[in-house]
Design an enzyme around this catalytic site. Structure first.
Site, PDB file in Angstrom:
ATOM      1  N   LYS A 214      -3.965   5.573   4.061  1.00 24.87           N
ATOM      2  CA  LYS A 214      -3.284   4.908   5.175  1.00 24.87           C
ATOM      3  C   LYS A 214      -2.470   5.925   5.971  1.00 24.87           C
ATOM      4  O   LYS A 214      -1.858   6.830   5.394  1.00 24.87           O
ATOM      5  CB  LYS A 214      -2.387   3.788   4.641  1.00 24.87           C
ATOM      6  CG  LYS A 214      -1.771   2.900   5.723  1.00 24.87           C
ATOM      7  CD  LYS A 214      -0.987   1.749   5.106  1.00 24.87           C
ATOM      8  CE  LYS A 214      -0.340   0.876   6.164  1.00 24.87           C
ATOM      9  NZ  LYS A 214       0.414  -0.259   5.580  1.00 24.87           N
TER      10      LYS A 214
ATOM     11  N   SER B  91      -0.359  -4.849   7.154  1.00 24.99           N
ATOM     12  CA  SER B  91      -0.600  -3.742   8.057  1.00 24.99           C
ATOM     13  C   SER B  91      -1.677  -2.768   7.591  1.00 24.99           C
ATOM     14  O   SER B  91      -2.145  -1.933   8.361  1.00 24.99           O
ATOM     15  CB  SER B  91       0.709  -2.967   8.266  1.00 24.99           C
ATOM     16  OG  SER B  91       1.171  -2.402   7.047  1.00 24.99           O
TER      17      SER B  91
ATOM     18  N   SER C  70       1.460  -6.200   2.866  1.00 30.18           N
ATOM     19  CA  SER C  70       0.541  -5.389   3.676  1.00 30.18           C
ATOM     20  C   SER C  70      -0.612  -4.752   2.920  1.00 30.18           C
ATOM     21  O   SER C  70      -1.489  -4.159   3.534  1.00 30.18           O
ATOM     22  CB  SER C  70       1.324  -4.296   4.411  1.00 30.18           C
ATOM     23  OG  SER C  70       2.078  -4.846   5.454  1.00 30.18           O
TER      24      SER C  70
END
Length: 485
Positions: A78, A153, A177
């Site tokens: 990420k 996210s 997330s």
């Protein structure tokens, strides 16, 4: 059949038997990215040259006795986890050209395990969002249906695994997330206990809530990855000095005598019928394997959403104050004085959702409102944590849906912040309490989009939730279904 249809342990055997090479795995990843990335848009940056060079280096070591299970495995990271020399943007124009000069601790550990970083994954800007539509560059799409969001996210992290672009990925979870996009994309996502995994090198959103965790195709692979990244880190003051057990040892399929708590709040108002029915079906499976379940109450859960947005926005307001155009990140050209530099840089560099949360947090921390909002939210957080502790005094795990509904369509909720925030009502309490939780696939909605089962455990008892998740996974076929992208 893709190589990534195999588990980590299966690929490890193939490598040791020299049926495949590390280069084969890396090329499989980049070929799949070339085939689907224009549609999925899971990646922000690829690291092809370094990945191929590393693969060639590792090919010479195939068969060595000290090769761990993650040797040669391709991974996506990420884009809020810093990587030395590899662009890290947090999906924000504010950090569009930021090249870190060090690796996050989790990246160091994965490099030590000889994994290969394929690239950096898309996300909601600074991890603020539930659909990946808040990325400062472009929105990731759900591999099951490109008209739907992948969640957020960590939407890029979940979508890349679901699309077969990487074997597994790292995400971060502040209010759901990792688990929410894992549920939406039909993969496995774990938020570890707060402090179990080092946050050193994770660009901070809300420091008392953020936690890095793994996203994978199977529970077993998830356990391998957590095993590699867990443990005390002196570079992170919040890292816990708690022994990391052997997460693989408990994957026996045995849940006989397990005591399951099912909060009535997790099956009540605001939770869709499809999510509710999928959980009841999962409970029936576990009951058939010898587990028992009872309905309980987490009475303060109804305050979790408001509590979370006050606390996380307050912490974000403080953490993101460093992005001012002075030291790093973008710098506005429209500047006449220092105040212009601050104001214009932040106005131009941050997206709407980030600015919305900074304003909310600044208001909550302002004099005259601090006691009424921030302090009260901290008090409610303690009550929520106490609710979990009271339940765990009599039960081994808590089970419920990961999300109230399956994934929604792109553009459906992006202009309605409150409706968007409500997608996290079932994941947020876990972050406020600091306990671990996993999402595993448990069926599909009427729109043929995946649903997730959330299994919540006691502090630092990831082993038990892995045991339950693995038993359920092996008793069903949900994990065998793949997006037909």
């Amino acid at each position: 059949m893709s190589l990534f249809d195999h588990s980590v342990s299966e690929l490890h055997k193939k490598l040791n038997n020299k049926e495949i090479s590390v280069t084969d795995l890396v090329e499989e990843s980049y070929k799949r990215i070339a085939d689907v990335e224009d549609n999925v848009k899971a990646f922000l940056t690829l690291d092809e040259e370094n990945a191929r060079a590393k693969a060639k280096e590792l090919d010479a070591k195939i068969g060595a006795e000290d090769n761990g299970l993650l040797f040669g495995m391709p991974i996506g990271v990420k884009d809020n986890i810093v990587t030395n020399g590899l662009r890290t943007t947090c999906a924000s124009k504010m950090l569009a050209n930021f090249d870190p000069i060090y690796d996050a601790t989790v990246v160091q550990k994965l490099k030590a395990a000889d994994t290969i970083t394929i690239g950096k994954l898309n996300m909601d800007e600074f991890a603020m969002g539930s659909s990946n539509e808040n990325s400062g560059f472009y929105a990731t799409k759900n591999p099951w249906n490109l008209d739907y969001v992948p969640g957020g996210s960590s939407g890029g992290s979940a979508a890349a695994v679901a699309a077969g672009e990487v074997l597994f990925s790292l995400g971060s979870d502040t209010g759901g997330s990792i688990r929410q996009p894992a549920a939406y994309c039909g993969v496995v996502g774990l938020k570890p206990t707060y402090g179990r995994v080092s946050r050193y090198g994770l660009v901070a959103f809300a420091s008392s809530l953020d936690q890095i965790g793994p996203i994978t195709r199977t529970v077993e692979d998830n356990a391998y990855l957590l095993q590699a990244i867990s443990g005390l880190d002196r570079m992170d003051a919040t890292s816990a000095n708690v022994e990391v057990g052997n997460y693989l040892a408990g994957l026996t399929g045995d849940v006989k005598g397990l005591r399951i708590a099912v909060p009535k709040e997790y099956l009540g108002e605001g939770v869709g019928e499809e999510a509710r029915e999928s959980v009841l079906a999962a409970l029936k499976v576990l009951e058939g394997m010898g587990a028992t379940w009872e309905e309980v109450s987490l009475p303060h859960s109804k305050y979790a959403l408001a509590t979370y947005y006050l606390l996380s926005s307050s912490e974000a307001s403080a953490n993101l104050s460093r992005f001012d155009g002075v030291r790093y990140g973008v710098r506005s050209d429209n500047v006449n004085n220092l105040m212009d530099l601050y104001k214009n840089t932040r106005s131009e560099g941050f997206g709407d959702e980030v600015k919305r949360r900074i304003m909310l947090g600044t208001f909550a921390l302002s004099s005259g409102y601090y006691d009424a909002y921030y302090k009260k939210a901290q008090q409610v957080r303690t009550l929520i944590k106490n609710d979990f502790e009271n339940v765990f005094a009599n039960y081994d795990v808590i089970i419920g849906p990961t999300t109230p509904t399956p994934a929604f369509k792109v553009g459906e909720k992006v202009d309605d912040p409150m409706t968007m925030y409500a997608n996290d009502i079932l994941t947020i309490p876990v972050n406020l309490a600091g306990v671990p939780a996993i999402s595993v696939p448990c069926g599909f909605g009427a729109n043929n989009m995946p649903l997730g089962l959330q299994i919540i455990g006691k502090h630092f008892d990831e082993a038990t939730i892995y045991r339950v998740a693995h038993a359920f996974e092996q008793a069903t076929d949900h994990h065998t279904k793949k997006a037909s992208l």
